[in-house]
Design a protein around this motif. Sequence first.
Motif, PDB file in Angstrom:
ATOM      1  N   GLY A  10      -2.461 -64.522  36.186  1.00 19.77           N
ATOM      2  CA  GLY A  10      -3.020 -65.548  34.409  1.00 19.77           C
ATOM      3  C   GLY A  10      -3.084 -66.545  35.048  1.00 19.77           C
ATOM      4  O   GLY A  10      -2.959 -66.775  36.250  1.00 19.77           O
ATOM      5  N   ARG A  11      -2.846 -68.015  33.923  1.00 18.23           N
ATOM      6  CA  ARG A  11      -3.413 -68.481  33.555  1.00 18.23           C
ATOM      7  C   ARG A  11      -1.769 -69.453  34.461  1.00 18.23           C
ATOM      8  O   ARG A  11      -0.858 -69.919  34.446  1.00 18.23           O
ATOM      9  N   PRO A  12      -1.561 -70.722  35.008  1.00 18.58           N
ATOM     10  CA  PRO A  12      -1.092 -71.252  35.876  1.00 18.58           C
ATOM     11  C   PRO A  12       0.123 -72.141  34.071  1.00 18.58           C
ATOM     12  O   PRO A  12      -0.427 -72.457  33.868  1.00 18.58           O
ATOM     13  N   LEU A  13       1.594 -72.117  34.550  1.00 20.33           N
ATOM     14  CA  LEU A  13       1.525 -72.909  33.161  1.00 20.33           C
ATOM     15  C   LEU A  13       2.779 -73.987  33.936  1.00 20.33           C
ATOM     16  O   LEU A  13       3.575 -73.601  35.039  1.00 20.33           O
ATOM     17  N   HIS A  14       2.859 -74.750  32.996  1.00 22.13           N
ATOM     18  CA  HIS A  14       4.268 -75.220  33.208  1.00 22.13           C
ATOM     19  C   HIS A  14       4.977 -75.751  31.701  1.00 22.13           C
ATOM     20  O   HIS A  14       4.983 -75.302  30.906  1.00 22.13           O
ATOM     21  N   ALA A  24       6.091 -66.492  29.274  1.00 21.38           N
ATOM     22  CA  ALA A  24       4.685 -66.910  29.964  1.00 21.38           C
ATOM     23  C   ALA A  24       3.475 -65.527  28.694  1.00 21.38           C
ATOM     24  O   ALA A  24       2.714 -65.911  28.535  1.00 21.38           O
ATOM     25  N   VAL A  25       4.150 -64.599  28.934  1.00 21.48           N
ATOM     26  CA  VAL A  25       4.075 -63.762  28.279  1.00 21.48           C
ATOM     27  C   VAL A  25       3.642 -64.334  26.249  1.00 21.48           C
ATOM     28  O   VAL A  25       2.048 -63.877  25.742  1.00 21.48           O
ATOM     29  N   LEU A  26       4.400 -64.697  25.998  1.00 17.89           N
ATOM     30  CA  LEU A  26       4.697 -65.175  24.595  1.00 17.89           C
ATOM     31  C   LEU A  26       3.092 -66.744  24.211  1.00 17.89           C
ATOM     32  O   LEU A  26       2.945 -66.798  22.939  1.00 17.89           O
ATOM     33  N   ALA A  27       2.914 -67.322  25.343  1.00 23.52           N
ATOM     34  CA  ALA A  27       2.530 -68.386  25.156  1.00 23.52           C
ATOM     35  C   ALA A  27       1.259 -68.081  25.295  1.00 23.52           C
ATOM     36  O   ALA A  27       0.651 -67.727  25.615  1.00 23.52           O
ATOM     37  N   THR A  28       0.530 -68.932  24.362  1.00 23.43           N
ATOM     38  CA  THR A  28      -0.948 -69.278  23.662  1.00 23.43           C
ATOM     39  C   THR A  28      -1.819 -69.924  25.009  1.00 23.43           C
ATOM     40  O   THR A  28      -2.597 -70.083  25.353  1.00 23.43           O
ATOM     41  N   GLY A  29      -0.953 -71.187  24.862  1.00 22.83           N
ATOM     42  CA  GLY A  29      -1.330 -72.236  25.773  1.00 22.83           C
ATOM     43  C   GLY A  29      -1.403 -72.696  27.510  1.00 22.83           C
ATOM     44  O   GLY A  29      -0.223 -71.149  27.910  1.00 22.83           O
ATOM     45  N   ASP A  30      -1.361 -73.599  27.717  1.00 18.38           N
ATOM     46  CA  ASP A  30      -0.523 -73.667  29.589  1.00 18.38           C
ATOM     47  C   ASP A  30       0.616 -74.265  29.888  1.00 18.38           C
ATOM     48  O   ASP A  30       1.080 -74.887  30.097  1.00 18.38           O
ATOM     49  N   VAL A  31       1.452 -74.409  28.537  1.00 21.14           N
ATOM     50  CA  VAL A  31       2.835 -75.144  28.858  1.00 21.14           C
ATOM     51  C   VAL A  31       3.523 -74.127  27.814  1.00 21.14           C
ATOM     52  O   VAL A  31       3.900 -73.436  26.979  1.00 21.14           O
ATOM     53  N   ILE A  32       4.675 -73.840  28.347  1.00 20.92           N
ATOM     54  CA  ILE A  32       5.694 -73.286  28.138  1.00 20.92           C
ATOM     55  C   ILE A  32       7.085 -73.829  27.137  1.00 20.92           C
ATOM     56  O   ILE A  32       7.322 -74.998  27.413  1.00 20.92           O
TER      57      ILE A  32
END
Length: 254
Positions: free
Chosen positions: A137-141, A170-178
């Motif tokens: 997946g994409r990087p998340l912050h 991470a599964v629930l997030a739709t963007g790149d920020v938690i």
Amino acid sequence: GLGDVYKRQELFGHVRGSFTGATADRKGRFAIAGRGTIFLDEIGDTPSEFQAKLLRVLQEHEYYPVGAERPERTEARVVAATHRDLEKLVAAGQFREDLYYRLRVVEIRLPPLRERMGDVPLLAEHLLRKAAASTGGRPLHLASDTAECLMSHDWPGNVRELENTLTRAAVLATGDVIRPEHIETGATPAEGPPRLISLEELEREHVARVLEATGGHKSRTAEILGVSRPRLDRMIERYGLEPLVPSRSSDTAV
């Protein structure tokens, strides 16, 4: 149970014909490790029979595969971990004192996460990178208020609970920020009493959550949880989580 993990044929291997179904020689984990390192998790939960065999390995650097007439040599380094107080187990006669001192050459005591809350933001960022790498997946912050949310929880399940919580986020997030709404820590809701559950129930919830997050992919779930694939299979069977695993999966054992 954990005793199954430490069966002789699992760690020490067996020779052909040593028991029904042993159609060929099989190397155990000590043979595969060679001169490397073998990690034994939850050593405090092992049966006395295994403790005696491990003591021989540490003292003599040799072991007997099941059915073998001669011992095999090993130069593997042994690293063991446990969540239990081994000194108390020794005093209660539940863990061999001689093995305890053999294992306690170099000891690393890791405080529970609640005693080092300053580590939570750094651990969270690391675990998010790990989750992204394992799922492609994409990087998340973390948003700043999400970090505050994580630090308000005492994490009875320690780093593993934190990892499972972030994997779900991470599964629930739709963007790149938690964000805080992506976090479910099991914290006490304002309108009700605390939900008190056993460690077994907590483990079941964590395993189920990660299985759901990975779509029932066993190898990926085992990697995220930090357990072996056979141990995950036993947990799935023990907790009745088979419905979370696709009936026809391309997932292969590791």
